[in-house]
Structure formats: structure tokens, C-alpha cells
Design a protein around this motif. Structure first.
Motif, mmCIF file in Angstrom:
data_model
loop_
_atom_site.group_PDB
_atom_site.id
_atom_site.type_symbol
_atom_site.label_atom_id
_atom_site.label_comp_id
_atom_site.label_asym_id
_atom_site.label_seq_id
_atom_site.Cartn_x
_atom_site.Cartn_y
_atom_site.Cartn_z
ATOM 1 N N GLU A 1 13.499 17.893 14.368
ATOM 2 C CA GLU A 1 12.703 19.131 14.290
ATOM 3 C C GLU A 1 11.213 18.843 14.410
ATOM 4 O O GLU A 1 10.485 19.568 15.084
ATOM 5 C CB GLU A 1 12.975 19.873 12.977
ATOM 6 N N LYS B 1 8.320 20.109 17.057
ATOM 7 C CA LYS B 1 6.988 20.601 16.670
ATOM 8 C C LYS B 1 5.888 19.859 17.427
ATOM 9 O O LYS B 1 4.930 20.457 17.909
ATOM 10 C CB LYS B 1 6.778 20.460 15.153
ATOM 11 N N ALA C 1 16.963 25.115 13.259
ATOM 12 C CA ALA C 1 16.539 24.890 14.646
ATOM 13 C C ALA C 1 17.437 23.848 15.309
ATOM 14 O O ALA C 1 17.824 23.989 16.469
ATOM 15 C CB ALA C 1 15.082 24.450 14.698
ATOM 16 N N ALA D 1 19.539 23.965 18.737
ATOM 17 C CA ALA D 1 19.217 22.988 19.783
ATOM 18 C C ALA D 1 20.495 22.371 20.348
ATOM 19 O O ALA D 1 20.573 22.040 21.531
ATOM 20 C CB ALA D 1 18.312 21.894 19.228
ATOM 21 N N THR E 1 26.926 26.698 15.101
ATOM 22 C CA THR E 1 25.995 27.812 14.882
ATOM 23 C C THR E 1 26.694 29.069 14.383
ATOM 24 O O THR E 1 26.033 30.000 13.924
ATOM 25 C CB THR E 1 25.248 28.158 16.185
ATOM 26 N N VAL F 1 18.060 30.945 16.530
ATOM 27 C CA VAL F 1 16.681 30.442 16.629
ATOM 28 C C VAL F 1 16.356 30.319 18.116
ATOM 29 O O VAL F 1 17.039 29.594 18.841
ATOM 30 C CB VAL F 1 16.533 29.068 15.940
ATOM 31 N N PHE G 1 15.526 27.469 22.868
ATOM 32 C CA PHE G 1 16.329 26.362 23.384
ATOM 33 C C PHE G 1 17.143 26.783 24.604
ATOM 34 O O PHE G 1 17.693 27.874 24.633
ATOM 35 C CB PHE G 1 17.276 25.835 22.299
#
Ligand SMILES: *Cc1c(COP(=O)(O)O)cnc(C)c1O
Length: 388
Positions: free
Chosen positions: A100, A104, A134, A138, A145, A152, A155
Motif C-alpha cells: 500500500e 502511495k 486497497a 489491487a 473482495t 476501492v 486499480f
């Protein structure tokens, strides 16, 4: 009655202690541990040098805030940069945090050069980058998920090995491509060196960043310090974690100067990340696993293991479909579901773990002995002969 949440399907076995490649259960049995905490205990259980390090450091200093200088972290960051492509390191506590934080870093880089809309991350469908919100989105995996929406955003996904779909998915808003050089959870699928080189070229051409997730395949697991090294390319950002402190929780983001420039004071932080205890253990692990001699030995053990496993594949072609992986990140792909096979290995005192695509994942400690590999082979041979 257990008060632990039921989010794991745990085997009915617990361990009292471990020594090197072996685990000793509470009911007095000895197991050959070729899981090693899922590629975490790089040097096996209770390695004397790690025990000594943790004992010494625990008497001095465990934790201070990142508001202060942390010499153990400085030392570890220097080692990581001198061994690799990286110019800077940012410490975390786990793999998911590292992946993650890598996202960023990529987004912040484009933001800092005035391209804030370049923020989408392109990943392999059904990959694995951890279990935070996240990171699960991804992965592009339906199973991971499901029930955790809203989705989120940010992606995109392409299918492993499908170069056409990869190129088509890159848009003007793509910031980075994030892949594992060797997919661990995803079934020990290796990205060939020529594909990694093409990937790097593509990122250069499109002026986007390359994030290589080495959380599982990194820190000498592949026989090289990083799995992508063999392809002679450089990454922009590399999250690492699992094997870095041999069983003590730590994660890190390695990055080049260009992208690190976006991470100005206050942009990211972690309470525990890079604390003196974790870093001192990782320093000792690094000193051992990053030497050329150690890496050559990993390669030697790997070569031996692979050649013998390939013989077993020839002996049991109706059970074993493929031998996959590199270094000591090994997958035995079966023709059918691997659950029963793994259970039988365990009944015969060999611990392994599953991966996608019917793969039995084998993760010995990096300092495994040849006679321990022989013992594992004997058990695998026996189970193959019983199961067919
Ligand atoms: C294990 C893993 C992660 C997540 O690490 P955690 O420490 O479980 O958060 C991320 N990426 C890869 C490739 C992994 O194997």
C-alpha cells in the motif's frame, strides 16, 4: 471452545518449539517444516545468531517513535540500498502495508510533478498484494473482495501472460504497473526474464513506474537477493517484508531517488514501522542472507531439489503436472485439488502449504541441509505412490 475469530481454517496442530528446519508439536511429534511461516523464517527456527541479537537488543531498546533518529534503522536502510537498486527505504510492519505504501509513493510522485490524475495502478488479475482494503482490490480477485465493498477505485487488471491486454489497459491515467516477479499465493508462476525486460521497456516508453512486489520472492528466496535481478532490470519501487527479519514482523518500501522525492515530511508514517528491535533482527538476517556465498548455497540446494522433483514428476506423471518456481520458492502443481496431498504429507511429518492452481507450495528455510531435502523427497515420493 476457541475465542479466536473463524477467519482461518486452521489445522488441528500446535507447536511447542522449533529448531532449524524442524517443528516439535505439543503432542510430541517432530515435523519437517517446509512452510517456515510462509517464507518468513529465512534461517529456520531459533537461529542462534537471531536469538542472540534479539536478546541483546531487548535489553537495550525496543521501541521509540519515528519522531527520533533510529540508528538500527539507518544501518538497515544503508545495507538495503547498498545491496540493491534503491536510494531510499521507508519501513513498515508487514507486506500489505509495504504494498500500500508503494502505491502511495507512486501516486505521490505524479502528484508532486503536477500530474495528479496519473494515479491508476495496473495489476495482474488474481494476484496477491495483501489483505488491506486497497490491497484486496489491487488483487482483482473476486474471492478476496467479496462482501468488502464499496470497491476501492484506482486499480485496473490484465491477465497473467497476456501482453496484448496489458498494453491495452495502459491509459494516460496509469501511474504504475505492479506485479510479483514470482507469484506466490497465485501458484508459483514465474514471470520470465524477457517479459520483465519488456515490462521495464514498456514502463519507460509510457513514462510510468514499475512496482515489483518482492514481499514473498525477495530477500534471497529466489537464489538472488531479489527475484527480478536475474533479468538485469531496475524497478522504481519494491515492497518487501516476509523474510526480512526471519520471523520478526517488518516491512519496507525500497525506492529510487526520483520517486522518493515526493515523500516529503508528513506524507507517510507508521507508529511501529522500523523500530529498533525489528531493525536489529533484520540487520542480522541481512548480514547472513545477502552474502554471495550464502546465495550460492541457496542456488545449489535449489538445483538439487528441482532436479529430484523433476524425476518424481517423471515417475508419477498422472499425479504431478508441473514443477514450478525458482530458488527455494517451489511449487508442485498437481493434476487435481491438492488438499488431500498436503494432508498426507503432514501425516508423514512434512509441512507444506497450498497455493492457487492446485499447487503444493514448498518453502524450506534458506539454510536448509541437503539431507533435509532428501527427507522431504522421500516423503513426497511415498505420498505420490499412495495417492495415485
Ligand atoms: C504475503 C504477501 C503480501 C502481504 O503480506 P502481509 O505481511 O501478510 O500483509 C503482499 N504481497 C505478496 C507478494 C505476499 O506474498
Amino acid at each position: 471452545m476457541s475465542y479466536l475469530a473463524k477467519n482461518y481454517n486452521r489445522k488441528k496442530i500446535a507447536f511447542k518449539y522449533g529448531k532449524g528446519s524442524f517443528l516439535f508439536s505439543t503432542d510430541g511429534k517432530k515435523y519437517l517444516d517446509f512452510v517456515q511461516g510462509i517464507a518468513v523464517n529465512s534461517l529456520g527456527h531459533a537461529h542462534p545468531k537471531l536469538v542472540k541479537t534479539i536478546r541483546n537488543q531487548s535489553k537495550k531498546l525496543w521501541h521509540v517513535s519515528n519522531a527520533f533518529q533510529i540508528p538500527e534503522g539507518e544501518k538497515l536502510a544503508k545495507k538495503l540500498c547498498q545491496k540493491t537498486f534503491a536510494d531510499y527505504v521507508m519501513f513498515q510492519n508487514s507486506g500489505a502495508e509495504a504494498t500500500e505504501a508503494s502505491i502511495k509513493v507512486a501516486r505521490r510522485y505524479f502528484y508532486s510533478i503536477g500530474k495528479p490524475k496519473k494515479n491508476r495502478i495496473l495489476c495482474v488479475r488474481n494476484s496477491f498484494h495483501g489483505r488491506t482494503l486497497a490491497a484486496i482490490f489491487a488483487s482483482g480477485s473476486k474471492k478476496m473482495t467479496e462482501g468488502f465493498g464499496p470497491k476501492v477505485p484506482g486499480f485496473d487488471h490484465f491477465d497473467f501472460g497476456n501482453h496484448k491486454s496489458l498494453k491495452k489497459k495502459i491509459t494516460k491515467n496509469t501511474a504504475a504497473i505492479m506485479v510479483e516477479p514470482i507469484m506466490g499465493e497465485g501458484g508459483i508462476r514465474v514471470i520470465p526474464d524477457f517479459c520483465l525486460r519488456e515490462l521495464r521497456k514498456l514502463c519507460n516508453k509510457k513514462k510510468i513506474l514499475l512496482i515489483l512486489d518482492e514481499v514473498q520472492c525477495g530477500i534471497s528466496r529466489s537464489g538472488d537477493f531479489f527475484a527480478f535481478e536475474k533479468s538485469k532490470i531496475f524497478a522504481d519501487i519494491v515492497p518487501i517484508a516476509k523474510g526480512l527479519a526471519g520471523g520478526f514482523p517488518i516491512g519496507a518500501v525500497l525506492m529510487n531517488k526520483k520517486v522518493a522525492a515526493g515523500m516529503t515530511p508528513g506524507t507517510h508514517g507508521s507508529t511501529f514501522g522500523g523500530n529498533p528491535l525489528a531493525c536489529s533482527v533484520a540487520n542480522t538476517v541481512m548480514d547472513i542472507v545477502s552474502s554471495k556465498k550464502f546465495l550460492n548455497n541457496v542456488k545449489k540446494s535449489s538445483k538439487y531439489f528441482f532436479s529430484k522433483l523433476k524425476k518424481l514428476k517423471e515417475k508419477y506423471p498422472s499425479t504431478i503436472k508441473e514443477i514450478r518456481g525458482r530458488g527455494l520458492l517451489i511449487g508442485i502443481q498437481l493434476h487435481t485439488d491438492q488438499t488431500k496431498f498436503i494432508k498426507k504429507l503432514m501425516d508423514n511429518k512434512l509441512l507444506t502449504i497450498r497455493a492457487a492452481e492446485n499447487v503444493v507450495r514448498i518453502l524450506p528455510p534458506l539454510n536448509v541441509k541437503i539431507k533435509e531435502i532428501d527427507l522431504a523427497l522421500k516423503i513426497i515420493d511415498k505420498v505420490c505412490s499412495e495417492i495415485k
